[in-house]
Design an enzyme around this catalytic site. Structure first.
Site, PDB file in Angstrom:
ATOM      1  N   SER A 241      93.877  55.098 -72.228  1.00  0.00           N
ATOM      2  CA  SER A 241      94.322  56.086 -73.223  1.00  0.00           C
ATOM      3  C   SER A 241      94.866  55.417 -74.480  1.00  0.00           C
ATOM      4  CB  SER A 241      95.350  57.053 -72.621  1.00  0.00           C
ATOM      5  OG  SER A 241      96.355  56.362 -71.928  1.00  0.00           O
ATOM      6  N   ARG A 326     107.764  52.290 -62.556  1.00  0.00           N
ATOM      7  CA  ARG A 326     107.735  53.735 -62.835  1.00  0.00           C
ATOM      8  C   ARG A 326     107.716  54.512 -61.519  1.00  0.00           C
ATOM      9  NH1 ARG A 326     102.496  53.812 -66.564  1.00  0.00           N
ATOM     10  NH2 ARG A 326     101.787  52.673 -64.725  1.00  0.00           N
ATOM     11  N   ASP A 372     101.384  57.029 -60.496  1.00  0.00           N
ATOM     12  CA  ASP A 372     100.837  58.311 -60.066  1.00  0.00           C
ATOM     13  C   ASP A 372     101.089  58.615 -58.587  1.00  0.00           C
ATOM     14  OD1 ASP A 372      99.702  58.868 -62.615  1.00  0.00           O
ATOM     15  OD2 ASP A 372      98.197  57.348 -62.197  1.00  0.00           O
TER      16      ASP A 372
HETATM   17  N1  HAX Z   1      91.767  52.067 -53.024  1.00  0.00           N
HETATM   18  C1  HAX Z   1      90.561  51.536 -52.638  1.00  0.00           C
HETATM   19  N2  HAX Z   1      89.946  50.526 -53.262  1.00  0.00           N
HETATM   20  C2  HAX Z   1      90.603  49.979 -54.312  1.00  0.00           C
HETATM   21  C3  HAX Z   1      91.859  50.419 -54.729  1.00  0.00           C
HETATM   22  C4  HAX Z   1      92.435  51.522 -54.050  1.00  0.00           C
HETATM   23  N3  HAX Z   1      93.606  52.063 -54.420  1.00  0.00           N
HETATM   24  N4  HAX Z   1      92.253  49.661 -55.781  1.00  0.00           N
HETATM   25  C5  HAX Z   1      91.264  48.781 -56.012  1.00  0.00           C
HETATM   26  N5  HAX Z   1      90.262  48.970 -55.124  1.00  0.00           N
HETATM   27  C6  HAX Z   1      88.983  48.276 -55.054  1.00  0.00           C
HETATM   28  C7  HAX Z   1      88.196  48.465 -56.348  1.00  0.00           C
HETATM   29  O1  HAX Z   1      87.536  49.739 -56.354  1.00  0.00           O
HETATM   30  C8  HAX Z   1      87.268  47.260 -56.322  1.00  0.00           C
HETATM   31  O2  HAX Z   1      86.266  47.530 -55.391  1.00  0.00           O
HETATM   32  P1  HAX Z   1      84.751  46.988 -55.610  1.00  0.00           P
HETATM   33  O3  HAX Z   1      84.882  45.502 -55.685  1.00  0.00           O
HETATM   34  O4  HAX Z   1      84.021  47.499 -54.410  1.00  0.00           O
HETATM   35  O5  HAX Z   1      84.269  47.595 -56.904  1.00  0.00           O
HETATM   36  C9  HAX Z   1      88.173  46.182 -55.719  1.00  0.00           C
HETATM   37  O6  HAX Z   1      89.196  46.881 -54.981  1.00  0.00           O
HETATM   38  C10 HAX Z   1      88.825  45.273 -56.741  1.00  0.00           C
HETATM   39  O7  HAX Z   1      89.532  46.084 -57.652  1.00  0.00           O
HETATM   40  P2  HAX Z   1      90.828  45.527 -58.418  1.00  0.00           P
HETATM   41  O8  HAX Z   1      90.381  44.372 -59.247  1.00  0.00           O
HETATM   42  O9  HAX Z   1      91.950  45.359 -57.469  1.00  0.00           O
HETATM   43  O10 HAX Z   1      91.227  46.770 -59.325  1.00  0.00           O
HETATM   44  P3  HAX Z   1      90.635  47.190 -60.733  1.00  0.00           P
HETATM   45  O11 HAX Z   1      91.424  46.480 -61.786  1.00  0.00           O
HETATM   46  O12 HAX Z   1      89.156  47.099 -60.780  1.00  0.00           O
HETATM   47  O13 HAX Z   1      90.996  48.748 -60.768  1.00  0.00           O
HETATM   48  C11 HAX Z   1      92.343  50.650 -60.449  1.00  0.00           C
HETATM   49  C12 HAX Z   1      92.293  49.211 -60.921  1.00  0.00           C
HETATM   50  C13 HAX Z   1      93.661  51.269 -60.844  1.00  0.00           C
HETATM   51  C14 HAX Z   1      91.217  51.454 -61.130  1.00  0.00           C
HETATM   52  C15 HAX Z   1      92.152  50.688 -58.924  1.00  0.00           C
HETATM   53  O14 HAX Z   1      93.224  50.017 -58.312  1.00  0.00           O
HETATM   54  C16 HAX Z   1      92.031  52.081 -58.356  1.00  0.00           C
HETATM   55  O15 HAX Z   1      90.927  52.636 -58.341  1.00  0.00           O
HETATM   56  N6  HAX Z   1      93.171  52.717 -57.873  1.00  0.00           N
HETATM   57  C17 HAX Z   1      93.149  54.061 -57.387  1.00  0.00           C
HETATM   58  C18 HAX Z   1      93.149  55.053 -58.539  1.00  0.00           C
HETATM   59  C19 HAX Z   1      94.485  55.050 -59.246  1.00  0.00           C
HETATM   60  O16 HAX Z   1      95.543  55.138 -58.653  1.00  0.00           O
HETATM   61  N7  HAX Z   1      94.446  54.988 -60.598  1.00  0.00           N
HETATM   62  C20 HAX Z   1      95.642  55.023 -61.431  1.00  0.00           C
HETATM   63  C21 HAX Z   1      96.035  53.662 -61.973  1.00  0.00           C
HETATM   64  C22 HAX Z   1      97.254  53.696 -62.854  1.00  0.00           C
HETATM   65  C23 HAX Z   1      96.990  54.471 -64.091  1.00  0.00           C
HETATM   66  O17 HAX Z   1      96.220  54.116 -64.958  1.00  0.00           O
HETATM   67  N8  HAX Z   1      97.578  55.605 -64.187  1.00  0.00           N
HETATM   68  O18 HAX Z   1      97.277  56.449 -65.179  1.00  0.00           O
END
Ligand code: HAX
Length: 438
Positions: A241, A326, A372
């Protein structure tokens, strides 16, 4: 000129000159290296943005102008007798870099209250949408509809000097911040409360007035809303964002267009929509297992989520590597006001059970909860059950940070953003040529 605008000009304009000189003298200092992996992994960790309002440390979490969240809770002005910081004060801090007094906050409140007249066509645009439209879609539409009042767009069309961009941006930023709680509350009441709208009460502070317009007038909910709007406001410049606001703003699109674009990014489930997804995920779990799942049952539901190739919402982060402060601030709030709440206790059980399971996958870089993971349970405690609206609350808060940053972008004269992209063919050829030369 308002107090805040004068102070901002006194701070920002000399700093713009200082930064230009700093870049002239130090422009060739190398800060980092980009690898093939970086190109494929969303540019994480690549230093490529200037954002003055906050800085994120992967272990410690966010600092707003040097202040941690516990420090902000202590040091930012509060309403008389209040316990939580006022978001207007955080806006002042992000803009000026110094802690405001309570009088500074009152000055902002009066300024915003005078700008809070939302044009009728914004409500008409919302009323034209089916009631089933997701609240975030409605929110983005409303922000675009507010754009008709952009003084920056009007002045640009008339032809203004670059050095005055910040001035018109300032006006748009303050008007946008004054109006978005009103359109957000309108969306809530139209979607869930049979169009039974509640007039704004300008005697209240920004957060309490928002809570009031939403229909939640308990003092404790006012406190929650102040805390909520402070902690979601900013998370340095690279999150989707903030980055989108900066990127779109770098074209000299006005603050409304830039902010509307950023809200489309916040509406993604890996970013702000995660707050609704957490509650949806817990409710699905309760439906499958029962109202009060134990730790073992939660662990197996997490495992099942992973096996089904889905993410566990509220866990993980692109930058953070420890529990998000947070999350902790919200947990502390819950310990004070609702320690026995059933859903809150499920959130706490998930916090106990999820990290080792996520860590054991061997691939998730951060097994800890993010912002979140907790927010929905707090809102539900007060009967705020319409979880598809939660990301709009996040968006109202996020406006404070991204609008303060956009104002700095304009004052510093930051240029059009345009990173280089390459093809896979280009990567293969470059890697082959580097390997041949070693
Ligand atoms: N559950 C399952 N798998 C997860 C995970 C979770 N909570 N967090 C990371 N992973 C997975 C990724 O999908 C990725 O899988 P692949 O290699 O198969 O593609 C792997 O672990 C490595 O990911 P990472 O490097 O640890 O994390 P990223 O930086 O790629 O992504 C995210 C960060 C926040 C998108 C990720 O942790 C996620 O999807 N979390 C769940 C959704 C979430 O809570 N989002 C909110 C984040 C905070 C925010 O921005 N709030 O607004």
């Amino acid at each position: 000129m308002s107090n805040l605008k004068t102070k901002f000009a006194e701070k920002a304009l000399p700093l713009a000159v200082e930064i230009r000189n700093f870049v002239k003298e130090n422009g060739d200092v190398i800060l980092g290296n980009c690898t093939v992996e970086d190109v494929y992994h969303g540019q994480k960790g690549i230093i490529g943005l200037l954002t003055e309002t906050s800085l994120l440390d992967s272990n410690e979490g966010i600092r707003f102008r040097g202040y941690t969240i516990p420090e902000l809770r202590e040091l930012l002005p509060k309403v008389p007798g209040g316990t939580e910081p006022l978001p207007e004060g955080l806006f002042y801090l992000m803009l000026i870099g110094e802690l405001p007094t309570y009088e500074d906050v009152l000055d902002i409140q009066a300024n915003w209250a005078a700008r809070a007249n939302v044009p009728a066509h914004v409500f008409a645009a919302l009323d034209a949408m089916p009631i089933t439209t997701h609240p975030m879609t409605q929110f983005a539409i409303a922000i675009n509809a507010l754009q008709t009042d952009s003084v920056f767009a009007k002045a640009y069309k008339e032809g203004i000097n670059k050095k005055d961009y910040w001035d018109y941006t300032y006006e748009d930023v303050c008007t946008l911040l004054a109006r978005i709680p009103i359109v957000a509350a309108y969306i809530y009441r139209r979607t869930y409360k049979n169009n039974d709208h509640i007039a704004s009460d300008p005697k209240l502070d920004w957060a309490a007035n928002f809570a009031h317009m939403l229909g939640y007038d308990q003092n404790e909910f006012y406190k929650l809303m102040r805390l909520y709007l402070v902690i979601h406001a900013d998370h340095e410049g690279g999150n989707v964002s903030a980055h989108t606001t900066h990127l779109v703003g770098s074209t000299l699109a006005d603050p409304y267009l830039s902010f509307a674009a950023s809200m489309n990014g916040l509406a993604g489930p890996l970013h702000g929509l995660a707050n609704q997804e957490v509650v949806r995920w817990i409710k699905d779990m309760q439906q499958e297992i029962g109202e009060d799942p134990n730790e073992e049952q939660i662990a197996s539901y997490i495992q099942q989520t992973l096996t089904n190739g889905k993410v566990v919402p509220g866990y993980g982060h692109a930058v953070l590597r420890k529990t998000d402060p947070r999350f902790t601030a919200q947990q502390e709030f819950a310990k004070t006001y609702m320690p026995d709440d059933k859903l809150v206790n499920i959130v706490w059980k998930i916090y106990k059970v999820a990290p080792p399971i996520l860590e054991n996958t061997g691939k998730i870089k951060n097994p800890w909860p993010n912002v979140d993971a907790h927010s929905g349970a707090l809102l539900l405690h007060y009967g705020f059950a319409e979880y598809e609206f939660y990301t709009v609350l996040f968006g109202v808060s996020r406006a404070l940070g991204v609008m303060a940053s956009l104002l700095w972008d304009r004052a510093l004269g930051l240029p059009l953003e345009r990173p280089k992209s390459v093809t896979y063919e280009w990567l293969k050829a470059t890697v082959a040529s580097k390997k041949a030369n070693v």
